[in-house]
Design a protein around this motif. Structure first.
Motif, PDB file in Angstrom:
ATOM      1  N   VAL A 218       0.852  -1.195   0.000  1.00  0.00           N
ATOM      2  CA  VAL A 218       0.000   0.000   0.000  1.00  0.00           C
ATOM      3  C   VAL A 218       0.884   1.240   0.000  1.00  0.00           C
ATOM      4  O   VAL A 218       1.799   1.359   0.821  1.00  0.00           O
ATOM      5  CB  VAL A 218      -0.926   0.030   1.242  1.00  0.00           C
ATOM      6  N   TYR A 219       0.618   2.129  -0.931  1.00  0.00           N
ATOM      7  CA  TYR A 219       1.253   3.448  -0.924  1.00  0.00           C
ATOM      8  C   TYR A 219       0.197   4.471  -0.528  1.00  0.00           C
ATOM      9  O   TYR A 219      -0.935   4.426  -1.012  1.00  0.00           O
ATOM     10  CB  TYR A 219       1.824   3.790  -2.301  1.00  0.00           C
ATOM     11  N   GLY A 220       0.594   5.373   0.345  1.00  0.00           N
ATOM     12  CA  GLY A 220      -0.349   6.382   0.788  1.00  0.00           C
ATOM     13  C   GLY A 220       0.322   7.728   0.984  1.00  0.00           C
ATOM     14  O   GLY A 220       1.549   7.836   1.011  1.00  0.00           O
ATOM     15  N   GLU A 221      -0.503   8.752   1.147  1.00  0.00           N
ATOM     16  CA  GLU A 221       0.007  10.097   1.383  1.00  0.00           C
ATOM     17  C   GLU A 221      -1.041  10.888   2.157  1.00  0.00           C
ATOM     18  O   GLU A 221      -2.235  10.865   1.818  1.00  0.00           O
ATOM     19  CB  GLU A 221       0.324  10.796   0.064  1.00  0.00           C
ATOM     20  N   THR A 222      -0.610  11.563   3.200  1.00  0.00           N
ATOM     21  CA  THR A 222      -1.480  12.481   3.923  1.00  0.00           C
ATOM     22  C   THR A 222      -0.753  13.799   4.092  1.00  0.00           C
ATOM     23  O   THR A 222       0.484  13.863   4.006  1.00  0.00           O
ATOM     24  CB  THR A 222      -1.875  11.939   5.325  1.00  0.00           C
ATOM     25  N   SER A 223      -1.511  14.851   4.361  1.00  0.00           N
ATOM     26  CA  SER A 223      -0.900  16.170   4.496  1.00  0.00           C
ATOM     27  C   SER A 223       0.029  16.243   5.700  1.00  0.00           C
ATOM     28  O   SER A 223       1.014  16.975   5.688  1.00  0.00           O
ATOM     29  CB  SER A 223      -1.993  17.240   4.611  1.00  0.00           C
ATOM     30  N   GLU A 224      -0.260  15.463   6.765  1.00  0.00           N
ATOM     31  CA  GLU A 224       0.560  15.523   7.970  1.00  0.00           C
ATOM     32  C   GLU A 224       1.765  14.597   7.899  1.00  0.00           C
ATOM     33  O   GLU A 224       2.860  14.953   8.335  1.00  0.00           O
ATOM     34  CB  GLU A 224      -0.275  15.148   9.213  1.00  0.00           C
ATOM     35  N   LEU A 225       1.580  13.406   7.341  1.00  0.00           N
ATOM     36  CA  LEU A 225       2.644  12.401   7.339  1.00  0.00           C
ATOM     37  C   LEU A 225       3.473  12.415   6.068  1.00  0.00           C
ATOM     38  O   LEU A 225       4.578  11.862   6.038  1.00  0.00           O
ATOM     39  CB  LEU A 225       2.042  11.003   7.511  1.00  0.00           C
ATOM     40  N   GLY A 226       2.969  13.003   5.015  1.00  0.00           N
ATOM     41  CA  GLY A 226       3.648  12.924   3.729  1.00  0.00           C
ATOM     42  C   GLY A 226       3.410  11.560   3.104  1.00  0.00           C
ATOM     43  O   GLY A 226       2.393  10.907   3.335  1.00  0.00           O
ATOM     44  N   LYS A 227       4.385  11.097   2.300  1.00  0.00           N
ATOM     45  CA  LYS A 227       4.240   9.816   1.608  1.00  0.00           C
ATOM     46  C   LYS A 227       4.731   8.670   2.481  1.00  0.00           C
ATOM     47  O   LYS A 227       5.731   8.793   3.199  1.00  0.00           O
ATOM     48  CB  LYS A 227       5.028   9.840   0.295  1.00  0.00           C
ATOM     49  N   PHE A 228       4.012   7.546   2.424  1.00  0.00           N
ATOM     50  CA  PHE A 228       4.421   6.367   3.180  1.00  0.00           C
ATOM     51  C   PHE A 228       4.132   5.105   2.373  1.00  0.00           C
ATOM     52  O   PHE A 228       3.335   5.110   1.430  1.00  0.00           O
ATOM     53  CB  PHE A 228       3.728   6.305   4.546  1.00  0.00           C
ATOM     54  N   HIS A 229       4.791   4.036   2.764  1.00  0.00           N
ATOM     55  CA  HIS A 229       4.608   2.735   2.112  1.00  0.00           C
ATOM     56  C   HIS A 229       4.409   1.699   3.204  1.00  0.00           C
ATOM     57  O   HIS A 229       5.113   1.703   4.229  1.00  0.00           O
ATOM     58  CB  HIS A 229       5.855   2.387   1.279  1.00  0.00           C
ATOM     59  N   MET A 230       3.439   0.799   3.028  1.00  0.00           N
ATOM     60  CA  MET A 230       3.171  -0.251   3.999  1.00  0.00           C
ATOM     61  C   MET A 230       3.049  -1.587   3.285  1.00  0.00           C
ATOM     62  O   MET A 230       2.416  -1.672   2.223  1.00  0.00           O
ATOM     63  CB  MET A 230       1.890   0.045   4.777  1.00  0.00           C
ATOM     64  N   ARG A 231       3.673  -2.610   3.850  1.00  0.00           N
ATOM     65  CA  ARG A 231       3.552  -3.970   3.329  1.00  0.00           C
ATOM     66  C   ARG A 231       2.929  -4.862   4.397  1.00  0.00           C
ATOM     67  O   ARG A 231       3.308  -4.801   5.574  1.00  0.00           O
ATOM     68  CB  ARG A 231       4.926  -4.517   2.922  1.00  0.00           C
ATOM     69  N   TYR A 232       1.998  -5.689   3.955  1.00  0.00           N
ATOM     70  CA  TYR A 232       1.339  -6.667   4.830  1.00  0.00           C
ATOM     71  C   TYR A 232       1.527  -8.016   4.164  1.00  0.00           C
ATOM     72  O   TYR A 232       0.970  -8.276   3.083  1.00  0.00           O
ATOM     73  CB  TYR A 232      -0.142  -6.308   4.969  1.00  0.00           C
TER      74      TYR A 232
END
Length: 806
Positions: A218-232
């Motif tokens: 999963v790739y995501g982005e929020t205004s507070e955290l910026g860009k992030f990547h998560m693997r499950y």
């Protein structure tokens, strides 16, 4: 000022009468007489302004923040120390949940369900929110409140273990591991459905999901955290994945996530070949579509044979890294953190050196870990009211970083509980405690009031009965934050106090505002007396109208509540708070003479005795009948309810109930070491049918008429007999104090200390070994744990009792 008010009320000003007066004074109207008419007009204008202030400004104060600077920002964007606690297991209301301390950001969590052959029971076996009735036990075995935590959850025929760990401050990566194994019992499942989800608390975020051979990315982005990547994904890429699918939901309220997921699952035939043969599994439709821009949840399903192991890896894409926190690196980090935890635990509490066994250490570490691992981060708006407004209104949106009394039953912040929580947490990490206290003080309104129960956000609201949602700004709660702060300061090194000087000054000024609110709104009818507000003086459904604001709920007070009653426990809390403010002010170099004078007045043992001593013990005073009961009464055709009957007319008198209230001048150490009343308390503490038991001090004496009595037709006794650990802690702490200072009762205090401490520790350890839980209260007759569980709020104070850290 507070001290001046008390001096006048106590008759100690020059020329004042020493007789207590109960007549209330009234403002006299100005008489213009022969003054200029323009002056009269000016007086009328000033009177109009005053009325406007009363009618309009006062209600605004209810929902206006204090003018004082915030102790800490709502989001952890301050110091590096705060930033280190950005991510954590800050969702105590679910079995395993992770979030940042950022309002309306993203949340992560785990749901699961065993695969039984040949049946599945979705409503009974689905796990997500912390519940009392679901699992055999669930406990953090190790948690340091910041960097890592390991949790064991025991269910029907299987054990699930979760672990969480973070890396350095600036990287802001974290990883989690979920392991599941069967116990070999007949009810053991063959496989497990594991659902990991990402929820977005607002829709100004982007998420993109794709499948991996053994999981999801999963790739995501929020205004507070910026860009992030998560693997499950599975830890072992060779493990046979029985089923994998994901589901994206649009505009789903996150507090309804459990119902949403259960509604999307359906039984499907399992046709795969592998080590497990099970005809039916419960799954999402594998033909799911990509997430849309309005999706606010992503749920990823992996169905795996047991034993199963998956890992979740979260990476901050705004910073480059050389090492990924997964696989062997994660294992090594957990092992290192575990070693650090064990070493620090012994340094802080010294239980091995006191001769405790390894099993006792398991008990103590688990109890502590559940308290600090139960710290949550909440955001929302309280609903409040006061005598100044017609209808309940919303408080301002606010964040709270706070421990909780119980993940299963009370997964939210409680004001008087939190002071007890921080007694233990501050012994571990002063930085965490200071920030928790700061968050609570940030919730103070312009009058100096703090809502006593924090129901912030829809998830918290779902666990609260409707009648307890609205918080009343006329009502208080014991100011136990003073307990925590005083304990913290006594253990701080001078260098630590210097480092926190600016923060402590902010804390001090907010504490004085809070204290002044108590000292003006909770005063009693006589000089230097105090009264809890919020009692119902008209009900006939309660044997003794509750005093929820005191924290002791149904503990018996005057049977007929009036404005003329006054309460010994609140007076003692105010004496303690006055003394604590004085000590903190002295430490910070602030003039606190007015609080010092107040502390001297409220600590005057002769005055205390004059107001509250019955001749045998300290007690409340009010309009009280000693003969009341509940009787079946026909209230309508074919409707019979229990209603109170008063068999002896009430009289203004001491409320002669034997129990915890009698002890407050002792347990808050208001009594002088040479006080005859202290000696009397010590000599009678173990009297037959009083409150002593092999399991701790009982809340009401066994010979008292209120002992184990229902308060209504349905309200079982709560503070009417059971052993409560927070009050026992205060008693043990006070006995330790009086055993170490010179006085005629030093030896007796030491003897009582040893016995009471042993009784509490032995019984709690026995019940934990038998049930796997720490309990809200313990039966006064048998010692059995009862009521809410797990309850690792103030019951976790047993760790301090074991370590003799007061």
């Amino acid at each position: 000022m507070a001290a001046e008010t008390l001096r006048k009320r106590s008759g100690k000003d020059k020329g004042s009468s020493s007789t207590f007066k109960t007549t209330k004074t009234k403002k006299e109207k100005d008489k213009p007489g022969g003054i200029n008419k323009w002056v009269a007009v000016l007086c009328a204008v000033l009177l109009t302004i005053a009325l406007v202030r009363v009618l309009y400004i006062k209600p605004n104060n209810l929902t206006s923040q204090s003018y004082l600077p915030l102790v800490y920002p709502e989001c952890c964007t301050g110091s590096e120390e705060q930033l280190s606690r950005l991510w954590g297991t800050y969702r105590p209301q679910v079995y395993f949940g992770i979030r940042p301390r950022i309002p309306e950001s993203v949340i992560f969590g785990l749901m699961w369900m065993p695969v039984h052959n040949p049946e599945y029971v979705l409503n009974h076996d689905f796990r997500h929110t912390s519940e009392q009735s679901d699992l055999k036990s669930f406990t953090w075995t190790h948690h340091d409140g910041n960097r890592f935590g390991v949790q064991v959850l025991q269910d029907k025929g299987y054990i699930l273990e979760t672990s969480f760990a973070k890396t350095n401050v600036m990287l802001q990566d974290w990883s989690a591991r979920v392991k599941v194994r069967a116990t070999g019992a007949a009810e053991s499942p063959q496989a497990i459905h594991l659902y990991w989800y990402l929820g977005i608390e607002h829709n100004q975020s982007k998420v993109r999901i794709s499948r991996l051979p053994n999981g999801f990315s999963v790739y995501g982005e929020t205004s507070e955290l910026g860009k992030f990547h998560m693997r499950y994904k599975t830890v072992n890429a060779d493990v046979k994945v029985m089923h994998n699918a994901y589901n994206c939901g649009e505009n789903i309220p996150l507090h309804l996530l459990t119902d949403y997921v259960k509604g999307k699952l359906k039984p499907i035939p399992y046709t795969g070949r592998g080590p497990v043969v099970t005809p039916i599994i419960v799954a999402f439709d594998p033909a799911s579509t990509a997430c849309s821009e309005s999706s606010n949840i992503v749920i990823m399903q992996l169905t795996l044979p047991l034993p199963a192991e998956v890992e979740i890896v979260y990476e901050n894409l705004n910073i480059e890294r050389t090492v990924t926190l997964e696989g062997a690196h994660f294992d090594d980090l957990i092992s290192s953190y575990m070693s650090d935890f064990n070493k620090k635990f012994e340094e802080k509490f010294q239980l091995k050196s006191k001769g405790y066994t390894d099993d006792h250490l398991v008990f103590a570490k688990s109890t502590f870990s559940n308290l600090i691992g139960g710290i949550g981060y909440f955001y929302g708006r309280s609903i409040v009211k006061s005598s100044e407004v017609e209808k309940p209104i919303y408080y301002w949106p606010a964040a709270l970083y706070s421990a909780v009394p119980s993940r299963s039953f009370f997964p939210r912040g409680f004001l008087w509980d939190e002071g007890f929580h921080q007694l233990l947490i501050s012994k571990w990490d002063n930085n965490i405690s200071l920030e928790v206290i700061g968050h609570w003080l940030n919730l103070m309104n312009a009058d100096g009031w703090i809502p006593r129960e924090q129901i912030l956000g829809n998830e918290a609201l779902m666990k609260v009965p409707k009648e307890f949602v609205v918080q009343n700004a006329d009502y208080a709660n014991p100011p136990t934050m003073f307990l925590a702060l005083e304990s913290m300061l006594t253990s701080m090194q001078p260098s630590e106090i210097l480092d926190h000087h600016s923060t402590l000054k902010k804390v001090f000024h907010r504490l004085t505002m809070w204290y002044n609110w108590y000292n003006t709104t909770q005063v009693g009818p006589l000089p230097t007396t105090y009264r809890w507000r919020g009692r119902n003086g008209t009900t006939d459904r309660e044997l003794n109208p509750k005093t929820l604001t005191s924290g002791l709920d149904d503990y018996p007070r005057a049977t007929h509540p009036t404005d003329e009653e006054y309460h010994v426990d609140l007076r003692c809390w105010m004496a303690f708070a006055s003394r604590s403010l004085t000590n903190l002010g002295d430490l910070l170099g602030i003039n606190v003479d007015k609080y010092r004078e107040t502390a001297e007045i409220l600590s005057d043992n002769d005055l205390l005795k004059k107001l509250h001593w019955t001749g045998d013990y300290f007690a409340d005073y009010g309009l009280h009948s000693e003969v009341v009961g509940l009787k079946n009464t026909r209230v309508a055709q074919n409707v019979v309810e229990k209603r109170r009957v008063v068999r002896k007319l009430p009289q203004p008198q001491f409320v002669k109930v034997q129990g915890y209230i009698n002890l407050f001048p002792f347990i808050l150490m208001i009594l002088e070491p040479s006080s005859p009343e202290l000696g009397h308390i010590f000599s009678t503490l173990k009297s037959d049918n009083y409150i002593w038991s092999p399991y701790g001090l009982c809340s009401v004496g066994r010979s008292d008429s209120y002992y184990l009595k229902y308060n209504t037709q349905h309200d079982a006794p709560y503070w009417r007999g059971p052993v409560w650990i927070n009050i026992n802690f205060l008693a043990i702490r006070a006995l330790d104090h009086y055993a170490k200072v010179e006085g005629p009762y030093k030896d007796l205090s030491a003897q009582l200390y040893t016995e009471l401490r042993r009784n509490v520790v032995q019984n709690m350890y026995k019940e934990f070994t038998k049930t796997g839980f720490i309990w809200e209260q313990y039966n006064c007759k048998t010692g059995k744990g009862q009521s809410v569980h797990p309850f690792t709020g103030w019951s976790s104070l047993v760790v301090l009792i074991m370590g003799e850290q007061y």
